[in-house]
Each structure stands twice: as C-alpha cells, then as structure tokens.
Write a protein that holds these residues in place. Sequence first.
Motif, mmCIF file in Angstrom:
data_model
loop_
_atom_site.group_PDB
_atom_site.id
_atom_site.type_symbol
_atom_site.label_atom_id
_atom_site.label_comp_id
_atom_site.label_asym_id
_atom_site.label_seq_id
_atom_site.Cartn_x
_atom_site.Cartn_y
_atom_site.Cartn_z
ATOM 1 N N PHE A 173 43.273 -14.472 42.980
ATOM 2 C CA PHE A 173 42.118 -13.890 43.312
ATOM 3 C C PHE A 173 40.762 -14.505 42.931
ATOM 4 C CE2 PHE A 173 39.774 -10.386 40.567
ATOM 5 C CZ PHE A 173 38.361 -10.091 41.884
ATOM 6 N N ILE A 174 41.736 -14.870 40.682
ATOM 7 C CA ILE A 174 40.118 -15.422 40.486
ATOM 8 C C ILE A 174 40.056 -16.662 41.165
ATOM 9 C CG2 ILE A 174 39.860 -16.828 38.234
ATOM 10 C CD1 ILE A 174 42.089 -14.894 37.130
ATOM 11 N N TRP A 179 46.484 -10.310 51.468
ATOM 12 C CA TRP A 179 46.326 -9.986 49.906
ATOM 13 C C TRP A 179 47.951 -9.727 49.569
ATOM 14 C CZ3 TRP A 179 44.363 -12.241 46.235
ATOM 15 C CH2 TRP A 179 42.318 -11.869 46.546
ATOM 16 N N LEU A 196 49.153 -13.525 41.916
ATOM 17 C CA LEU A 196 48.065 -12.949 42.639
ATOM 18 C C LEU A 196 46.790 -12.698 41.935
ATOM 19 C CD1 LEU A 196 47.646 -10.454 44.277
ATOM 20 C CD2 LEU A 196 48.647 -8.933 42.601
ATOM 21 N N ILE A 197 47.414 -12.804 40.960
ATOM 22 C CA ILE A 197 46.312 -13.048 39.425
ATOM 23 C C ILE A 197 45.113 -14.280 39.937
ATOM 24 C CG2 ILE A 197 45.113 -13.247 37.766
ATOM 25 C CD1 ILE A 197 47.382 -10.712 36.539
ATOM 26 N N SER A 198 45.397 -15.292 39.711
ATOM 27 C CA SER A 198 45.311 -16.566 40.071
ATOM 28 C C SER A 198 45.182 -16.403 40.962
ATOM 29 C CB SER A 198 46.565 -17.984 39.633
ATOM 30 O OG SER A 198 47.466 -17.229 38.508
ATOM 31 N N VAL A 235 50.727 -12.860 31.003
ATOM 32 C CA VAL A 235 51.568 -11.927 31.856
ATOM 33 C C VAL A 235 52.953 -11.436 31.426
ATOM 34 C CG1 VAL A 235 52.147 -10.903 33.911
ATOM 35 C CG2 VAL A 235 50.230 -12.443 33.756
ATOM 36 N N LEU A 279 47.617 -18.268 32.651
ATOM 37 C CA LEU A 279 48.034 -16.344 32.983
ATOM 38 C C LEU A 279 49.674 -16.363 32.647
ATOM 39 C CD1 LEU A 279 45.715 -15.201 35.729
ATOM 40 C CD2 LEU A 279 46.063 -14.275 33.440
ATOM 41 N N VAL A 312 53.494 -11.591 39.964
ATOM 42 C CA VAL A 312 52.202 -11.414 39.295
ATOM 43 C C VAL A 312 50.913 -12.062 39.159
ATOM 44 C CG1 VAL A 312 51.235 -10.102 37.587
ATOM 45 C CG2 VAL A 312 53.615 -8.939 38.456
ATOM 46 N N THR A 313 51.610 -13.418 38.316
ATOM 47 C CA THR A 313 50.965 -14.445 37.858
ATOM 48 C C THR A 313 50.149 -15.089 39.418
ATOM 49 O OG1 THR A 313 51.585 -14.609 36.348
ATOM 50 C CG2 THR A 313 50.510 -16.537 36.388
ATOM 51 N N ALA A 364 44.470 -20.880 36.519
ATOM 52 C CA ALA A 364 44.986 -19.846 36.156
ATOM 53 C C ALA A 364 46.127 -19.863 35.532
ATOM 54 C CB ALA A 364 43.937 -18.757 36.903
ATOM 55 N N GLN A 365 47.187 -20.115 37.036
ATOM 56 C CA GLN A 365 48.549 -19.963 36.512
ATOM 57 C C GLN A 365 48.978 -20.529 35.514
ATOM 58 O OE1 GLN A 365 50.040 -18.388 39.559
ATOM 59 N NE2 GLN A 365 51.272 -20.030 39.952
#
Length: 133
Positions: free
Chosen positions: A79-80, A96, A75-77, A54, A50, A72-73, A46-47
Amino acid sequence: MIRFLWSIAVSLISSVLGLLIAAWLIPGVSLSVSGFIIAVIVFTIAQGILGPFVFNVARQYASAILGGIGLVTTLISLFIASIFPGGLRIDGVLAWVLAPLVVWIVTALGGWILGYFLIKRRFGDKAEKRRKG
C-alpha cells in the motif's frame, strides 16, 4: 557491517523478484519501468520498518494473528509503495488479496534461499574456519 549490507542486498533482490512475479502473474498489478526502482526501495524500507512494529502491535493486541505478520506487513508495504506515483499500481480487490500473498511467498523464499547462499555460505565458512583454526 558487511553482513548488514549483504542482508540489505538480499532484501532488495527478493523484493525485486516478488514485485516482478506479482506483476507478471496477477491481473491488476502493474509496474512502470520509470518508477520501478523507487517502488522497490519504498517497499523494502517499509518492510524493514513495519515488520517489528506490526509484530509488537499484534503481540500486544491480537496474538491470534502473529502467524500472519509477514502477510500484514507485506500488505501495508505494498500500500505504501503504491502511494508513490509512477511505480507500483494495484487495481481491484482480487489483486489486493493476491499481491500480498505472492509477494510474501517470493520474498520469504527469496530471503531464505538468497540468505543461505549469500550470507550463510560466505560468513558461515569463515566462522567455521575460525572455530577449527
């Protein structure tokens, strides 16, 4: 090709360290032994995917956050990676907020340090010998 594989190894190692340190330091972040490898692989992929996405979205629509792309990347990674059952679990707002910060710092430092020792030294010495050669 070998340099690319070393880059993947550096990413995986720094992800392992980042997730372990976050789980150790931050209440609300936990890793299970059985799903740890999947969490690391999902997070690392994901990193890698994304990051450029991003960056392009932020550059186009929100240039003020370009400096925070890594956060941001991350955080999203996270989450995934937490969606997959049995691996990474993050509970609570504070977890979080802190988990992406800790994981981002560790993976950034790990990437720079491991990258220097594993990639630059290994391939840099060969390139230097060729130039002198």
